[in-house]
Structure formats: C-alpha cells, structure tokens
Design a protein around this motif. Structure first.
Motif, PDB file in Angstrom:
ATOM      1  N   LEU A  43      23.397  62.009  72.327  1.00 23.48           N
ATOM      2  CA  LEU A  43      22.143  61.067  71.408  1.00 23.48           C
ATOM      3  C   LEU A  43      21.954  60.693  70.041  1.00 23.48           C
ATOM      4  N   VAL A  44      22.160  61.844  69.359  1.00 22.32           N
ATOM      5  CA  VAL A  44      22.171  61.790  67.526  1.00 22.32           C
ATOM      6  C   VAL A  44      22.528  60.289  67.588  1.00 22.32           C
ATOM      7  N   GLY A  45      24.481  60.683  67.883  1.00 26.24           N
ATOM      8  CA  GLY A  45      24.803  58.911  67.574  1.00 26.24           C
ATOM      9  C   GLY A  45      24.483  57.928  68.308  1.00 26.24           C
ATOM     10  N   ALA A  46      23.677  57.679  69.074  1.00 25.70           N
ATOM     11  CA  ALA A  46      22.706  56.817  70.035  1.00 25.70           C
ATOM     12  C   ALA A  46      21.498  56.179  68.686  1.00 25.70           C
ATOM     13  N   LEU A  47      20.778  57.395  68.608  1.00 26.07           N
ATOM     14  CA  LEU A  47      19.973  57.166  67.770  1.00 26.07           C
ATOM     15  C   LEU A  47      19.877  56.432  65.982  1.00 26.07           C
ATOM     16  N   VAL A  48      21.314  56.797  65.148  1.00 25.41           N
ATOM     17  CA  VAL A  48      21.698  56.107  64.694  1.00 25.41           C
ATOM     18  C   VAL A  48      22.471  54.458  64.797  1.00 25.41           C
ATOM     19  N   THR A  49      23.439  54.471  66.329  1.00 28.36           N
ATOM     20  CA  THR A  49      23.814  53.367  65.906  1.00 28.36           C
ATOM     21  C   THR A  49      22.515  52.352  66.081  1.00 28.36           C
ATOM     22  N   THR A  50      21.415  52.663  66.517  1.00 29.91           N
ATOM     23  CA  THR A  50      20.153  51.574  66.953  1.00 29.91           C
ATOM     24  C   THR A  50      20.112  51.034  65.998  1.00 29.91           C
ATOM     25  N   PHE A  51      20.295  51.765  64.382  1.00 21.67           N
ATOM     26  CA  PHE A  51      19.980  50.881  63.207  1.00 21.67           C
ATOM     27  C   PHE A  51      20.752  50.779  62.253  1.00 21.67           C
ATOM     28  N   SER A  52      22.139  50.660  62.938  1.00 17.62           N
ATOM     29  CA  SER A  52      23.240  50.156  62.185  1.00 17.62           C
ATOM     30  C   SER A  52      23.588  49.008  61.774  1.00 17.62           C
TER      31      SER A  52
ATOM     32  N   THR B 276      25.355  45.574  61.869  1.00 13.73           N
ATOM     33  CA  THR B 276      26.833  45.406  61.686  1.00 13.73           C
ATOM     34  C   THR B 276      27.719  46.272  61.906  1.00 13.73           C
ATOM     35  N   ALA B 277      27.337  47.716  61.933  1.00 12.99           N
ATOM     36  CA  ALA B 277      28.017  48.681  61.630  1.00 12.99           C
ATOM     37  C   ALA B 277      27.937  49.601  62.909  1.00 12.99           C
ATOM     38  N   ALA B 278      27.467  48.951  63.696  1.00 13.18           N
ATOM     39  CA  ALA B 278      27.146  49.410  64.838  1.00 13.18           C
ATOM     40  C   ALA B 278      28.450  50.641  65.700  1.00 13.18           C
ATOM     41  N   LYS B 279      29.147  49.090  65.767  1.00  9.96           N
ATOM     42  CA  LYS B 279      29.979  49.511  66.641  1.00  9.96           C
ATOM     43  C   LYS B 279      31.356  50.296  66.500  1.00  9.96           C
ATOM     44  N   HIS B 280      31.283  50.488  65.036  1.00 15.23           N
ATOM     45  CA  HIS B 280      32.481  51.927  64.493  1.00 15.23           C
ATOM     46  C   HIS B 280      31.422  52.842  64.399  1.00 15.23           C
ATOM     47  N   VAL B 281      29.954  52.984  64.435  1.00 18.63           N
ATOM     48  CA  VAL B 281      29.301  54.399  64.503  1.00 18.63           C
ATOM     49  C   VAL B 281      29.307  54.954  65.419  1.00 18.63           C
ATOM     50  N   ALA B 282      29.363  54.478  66.477  1.00 18.65           N
ATOM     51  CA  ALA B 282      29.530  54.521  68.123  1.00 18.65           C
ATOM     52  C   ALA B 282      30.713  55.020  68.827  1.00 18.65           C
ATOM     53  N   LEU B 283      31.744  54.403  67.514  1.00  8.16           N
ATOM     54  CA  LEU B 283      32.938  54.537  68.343  1.00  8.16           C
ATOM     55  C   LEU B 283      33.275  56.058  67.009  1.00  8.16           C
ATOM     56  N   PHE B 284      32.898  55.954  66.589  1.00  9.02           N
ATOM     57  CA  PHE B 284      32.660  57.764  65.352  1.00  9.02           C
ATOM     58  C   PHE B 284      32.360  58.578  66.112  1.00  9.02           C
TER      59      PHE B 284
ATOM     60  N   TYR C 205      28.293  40.511  70.828  1.00 14.33           N
ATOM     61  CA  TYR C 205      27.079  40.778  71.257  1.00 14.33           C
ATOM     62  C   TYR C 205      25.892  40.776  70.977  1.00 14.33           C
ATOM     63  N   LYS C 206      24.700  40.345  71.117  1.00 14.50           N
ATOM     64  CA  LYS C 206      24.143  39.596  70.647  1.00 14.50           C
ATOM     65  C   LYS C 206      23.397  41.027  70.801  1.00 14.50           C
ATOM     66  N   ASN C 207      22.439  41.278  69.557  1.00 10.42           N
ATOM     67  CA  ASN C 207      21.769  42.967  70.103  1.00 10.42           C
ATOM     68  C   ASN C 207      22.936  44.487  70.272  1.00 10.42           C
ATOM     69  N   GLY C 208      24.215  43.627  69.736  1.00  9.11           N
ATOM     70  CA  GLY C 208      25.289  44.752  69.476  1.00  9.11           C
ATOM     71  C   GLY C 208      25.087  46.138  69.721  1.00  9.11           C
ATOM     72  N   ASN C 209      24.300  46.892  68.712  1.00 15.91           N
ATOM     73  CA  ASN C 209      24.358  48.101  68.711  1.00 15.91           C
ATOM     74  C   ASN C 209      22.681  48.189  69.242  1.00 15.91           C
ATOM     75  N   ALA C 210      21.665  47.538  70.090  1.00 18.37           N
ATOM     76  CA  ALA C 210      21.532  48.728  71.466  1.00 18.37           C
ATOM     77  C   ALA C 210      22.723  48.867  72.125  1.00 18.37           C
ATOM     78  N   LEU C 211      23.356  47.218  73.054  1.00 18.28           N
ATOM     79  CA  LEU C 211      24.486  47.949  73.806  1.00 18.28           C
ATOM     80  C   LEU C 211      25.256  49.673  73.248  1.00 18.28           C
ATOM     81  N   PHE C 212      25.908  49.878  71.973  1.00 19.18           N
ATOM     82  CA  PHE C 212      26.543  50.688  71.978  1.00 19.18           C
ATOM     83  C   PHE C 212      25.798  52.091  71.832  1.00 19.18           C
ATOM     84  N   ALA C 213      24.652  51.939  71.430  1.00 18.41           N
ATOM     85  CA  ALA C 213      23.762  52.817  71.655  1.00 18.41           C
ATOM     86  C   ALA C 213      23.401  52.757  72.616  1.00 18.41           C
ATOM     87  N   LEU C 214      23.061  52.149  74.125  1.00 18.25           N
ATOM     88  CA  LEU C 214      22.649  52.195  75.186  1.00 18.25           C
ATOM     89  C   LEU C 214      24.413  53.135  76.181  1.00 18.25           C
TER      90      LEU C 214
END
Length: 488
Positions: free
Chosen positions: A13-22, A24-32, A101-110
C-alpha cells in the motif's frame, strides 16, 4: 514477529502511494517495493515452523461494537499463497517494463494495491477482514482491465464485474448468517469453525460460499466470464487474474468452506466434483477449437483449475497437497505462457495461431524457454506440473476410480492442444510476418529464465513446499472429518 506480517500486508500500500506520484520512475519504484515484499516473504518462510499452528498472528480490535478485529496470521496453507503472490508480483511488474503505458504510474500503483488486497485475503482470520480483502483485490483489477484492456474491454469487463460482485454478495450473506449464529457475535474464523449448524443450515451456507469461490476460480458452469476477460485484459491484468486472483477462490474453499460446512460438503461435494470434471473435459474440447492462442491458454486454465477443485473436494491428503503445490505451479506456468504470448503479440500485433510459425528459427531462446513452460503446463515428469497433477489424480482416484479416469483426460488433452499450439506458433516455416522476429532480451530474459528455473526446481525437488503445507493440510482434514462425525 507480528510486525513482519503487518509489513507484508501494508508495504504494498505504501509502495502504491509512492508509485502514484513517481512519474516516469513508477515502474522502478513498483519493482523495488515488490522485491522488498519478496525479501520479507523469504524472512517469513525462514522463520516459519512447518506444523499445524498459525504463526505471525496479529489481532487488533477494529470495529469493536460489531466484534470486528484486524485478525490475521499465517499457517502452512496460507504460506503457499503468500509465496505465490510475492514471487509473481515482481515478475508481472517486470513483464510491463518494455511497454509504454499511458498513465503507467497508475497501472503499477494498482498492481501493488491489488497485492495488498490479495495478502489480506490469504492471511485473514476474521471473516469481515477476509471480505474486505476480497473486494479490495477486485477494485484494482477492474480498473486495470477497463483502462488498459482491448477494444471490447468495457463490455467484457462489465460481465466480469457483475459475475464477481454477485458471487461476493452470496458470500456476504453467508458471513452475516454465520455472524448471527455465533453467540460471541464476532467474525473470528475459529468461532465460525466451532458453530453447531445442522445439515440444512450447512447446506445453504455451503452454496453461499461455493458460488462466490466457484466464480473466482472459475468452475463450470460459472466460468463464462473468464475467456473473454483474459483475452481483452492487458497482459499484466491477465497474469494477475490467472496467476494469483483465481487462487483466491481455491484458497477460500480450503480455508473457509470445508471447515465451516462439512455437512454441506458431504451432501453436495459429489455434485461439485462432477461439475469440476465436466469443466475439465468441456474446457479442453473448446481449447482444441481456438484460433487465438490467448483464448486457448484461458480455456486450458479452466481445465487445470477443474482438476484442482476435484482434488480438494475429494477431501484426502493427496488431493489437498496436490492442490497446494498445483496452485503454486499453475500460477508460475500460466504467467509464463501469457508472457510468451505477450512478447509475440507486442512484436507481431497478433495472437492468431494461423498467422504465426517459424519463430524458433528467429528467436531460439524464446522457443526454448516457451517449450519448458509448455512442458511444465502439460505435466511432464521432472517439471512442476507433474507433481501437483499426480497428487491430484491420486486424491481423486481414492475418491472414485471412474471420476479419476475422466479427470485424467486433462493431461492427455492438454498435451495435445498445448504441443500443437507450440508447433504451429514456434516451429515450421517462417512467413512474411515472422521473418523479422527479434529474440528476447533484457527484462524478458530475466522473467522467462526465472520462470523456467522455478518450473525445473519445483519439479525436481518439491519437498520443501510439500513440507510447508503438510501438517496444516492433515489438521484441516482431521478437523473436517471430526466435525462430520459429530454432525452424523
């Protein structure tokens, strides 16, 4: 050690929140975030004692007036599903690395939000908390399929949503009924286990829960939402649905249905096993006719889950242990299959079998890894699929030899349609479409190599996984058998 389970549940959940606001780095944050969850899972496994006890227990009052607690823990059954979830999530995130992905940060957060919901489902010891996790896991997959799916995604997704919500309502009614029958007026799982319901009460509680779980698995005839949803969902959505989410239904049957309503199982279990075997044969025959490789794999998944369902309702150690390891094996294999098809689709813009061919000549590494995954799927000895299906068939055989004979058709049929698909897609002559096909590289290799290593490792040495669940499975069967004896 209870903090370990809380971290396991809430870190995504914390990762999802951070990923949402990351950005272009969203996928890296989600993976971490997912890799940290995997590391926590390894810590849980290393500190887990493989007996029948529930460990890492957390129990905090939540809504005290209604007797609702945040009560969760891990035993030998739930630890398998926790491992499955936290091994597959990083791989699924990696499969999305080469997509824009368009809005990729939202996808990885989900994806991370869904991970948290799944972990609640697999560890909840309070029925209300279980239901919250059940619904929480549905919300992100709905948006993943609706926003990033194919051209018919809205219509198909609506059918999926209606099916699952209807099933959830049946389960909710069952949970409320059990709550009202409980003198302590709480939702504690052990209190539900200890209820003295008569045969008629257990019969309808059985169906209230079974319909919800059967839709999620899915078991014939509650499967009609699945093939279209798997086909129209984006690749990551299909992997989440097939690799992990359908295991919610299997887990629900084992954790909630069997111990609460054993008399319902005694009365209706035979019907469920017949439906499961019908699903095996029906889905296999439909798979033979598929022209789209993704739909073929979707139908093969229904057949494999039908065998898992039959093994569970046979109610013996072999069938239940087979279900435990096959949940893990099926998740690994089906994610691998859908990723191979995603690689082909992203390069060639088609999954139609008739348009493909000769890919092995252009992409030998992809062809070899795909073959290993296919062999695991068709249960070749030495692969992960063999161990689970052997135990499941042994369990069904102990229940009824004739039912086992029909259930065993899943292996024969599966070998035919999966190997035929592999031949038509990978072998033969290249054509104008496949002549320039590029072999896998980078994250694609990481994912497929990891999956192939897991297929071989679990096939050659399944003992550690079987040991984790053995004591809890035996305790569950003893518990159900004793309750049946008292009812009769």
């Amino acid at each position: 050690m209870e903090q370990l389970l809380l971290l396991l549940i809430f870190l995504p959940l914390v990762g999802a929140l951070v990923t949402t606001f990351s950005g272009t780095a969203a996928k890296h944050v989600a993976l971490f975030s997912s890799i940290v969850s995997l590391a926590l899972t390894i810590a849980v496994v290393c500190n887990f004692t493989p007996d029948a006890s529930t460990q890492f227990v957390v129990n905090y009052p939540w809504i005290q007036d209604l007797g609702i607690s945040f009560h969760a823990g891990i035993d030998g059954i739930s630890i398998i599903t926790v491992i499955l979830t936290n091994v597959l999530i990083p791989l699924i995130i990696l499969t999305g690395y080469k997509h824009e992905y368009k809005n990729g940060n939202a996808l990885f957060a989900l994806i991370l939000f869904m991970q948290s919901g799944l972990l609640i489902v697999f560890t909840a010891l309070d029925a209300f908390l279980f239901y919250i996790g059940w619904e929480a896991a549905l919300i992100p997959i709905y948006f993943i399929c609706a926003v990033w799916g194919g051209k018919d995604r809205i219509k198909v997704n609506m059918k999926f949503f209606v099916y699952t919500i209807a099933g959830s309502l049946f389960m909710l009614v069952g949970i409320i009924y059990l709550y009202l029958q409980n003198p302590a007026h709480n939702f504690d799982i052990q209190a539900f286990y200890n209820l003295n319901l008569d045969g008629a009460q257990q019969g309808w509680v059985f169906w209230a829960f079974f319909i919800a779980f059967a839709i999620k698995m899915p078991v014939f005839p509650f499967h009609t939402w699945q093939p279209s949803t798997y086909t129209e969902a984006p690749a990551v959505g299909t992997m989440l649905l097939s690799g992990i989410m359908l295991k919610m239904g299997i887990y629900g049957v084992i954790r909630w249905l069997l111990p609460i309503a054993p008399a319902g199982l005694q009365q209706w279990g035979y019907i469920v096993i017949i439906l499961s075997v019908i699903g095996i044969i029906y889905a296999s025959l439909i798979a033979f006719t598929q022209k789209d490789a993704k739909r073929l794999v979707a139908y093969s998944s229904i057949a494999h889950v039908g065998l898992i369902s039959a093994g569970i309702f046979a109610l013996n150690t072999q069938g239940m242990q087979g279900a435990m390891i096959q949940m893990l094996s099926h998740g690994i294999n089906v994610v691998g299959l859908f990723f191979v098809l995603d690689i082909i689709s992203s390069r060639l813009k088609t999954n139609r079998i008739s348009e493909l061919g000769g890919i092995a000549k252009q992409a030998p590494i992809l062809a070899i890894t795909a073959l290993i995954i296919v062999l695991g799927t068709v249960a070749l000895p030495g692969t992960n699929g063999f161990i689970g299906e052997f135990l499941l068939l042994m369990g069904v055989y102990q229940y009824n030899i004739w039912i086992a004979a029909f259930a065993g058709l899943t292996i024969i049929f599966g070998a035919v349609y999966m190997l035929r698909m592999y031949q038509n897609v990978m072998l033969g002559k290249t054509n104008d479409l496949t002549i320039g096909f590029a072999d896998i590289a980078g994250t694609e290799k990481v994912v497929l190599y990891t999956i192939c290593a897991l297929i071989i490792a679990l096939g050659v040495y399944p003992k550690p996984i079987l040991q984790l669940s053995e004591a809890s499975v035996q305790h569950l069967i003893e518990q159900v058998t004793q309750k049946l004896t008292s009812v009769n």
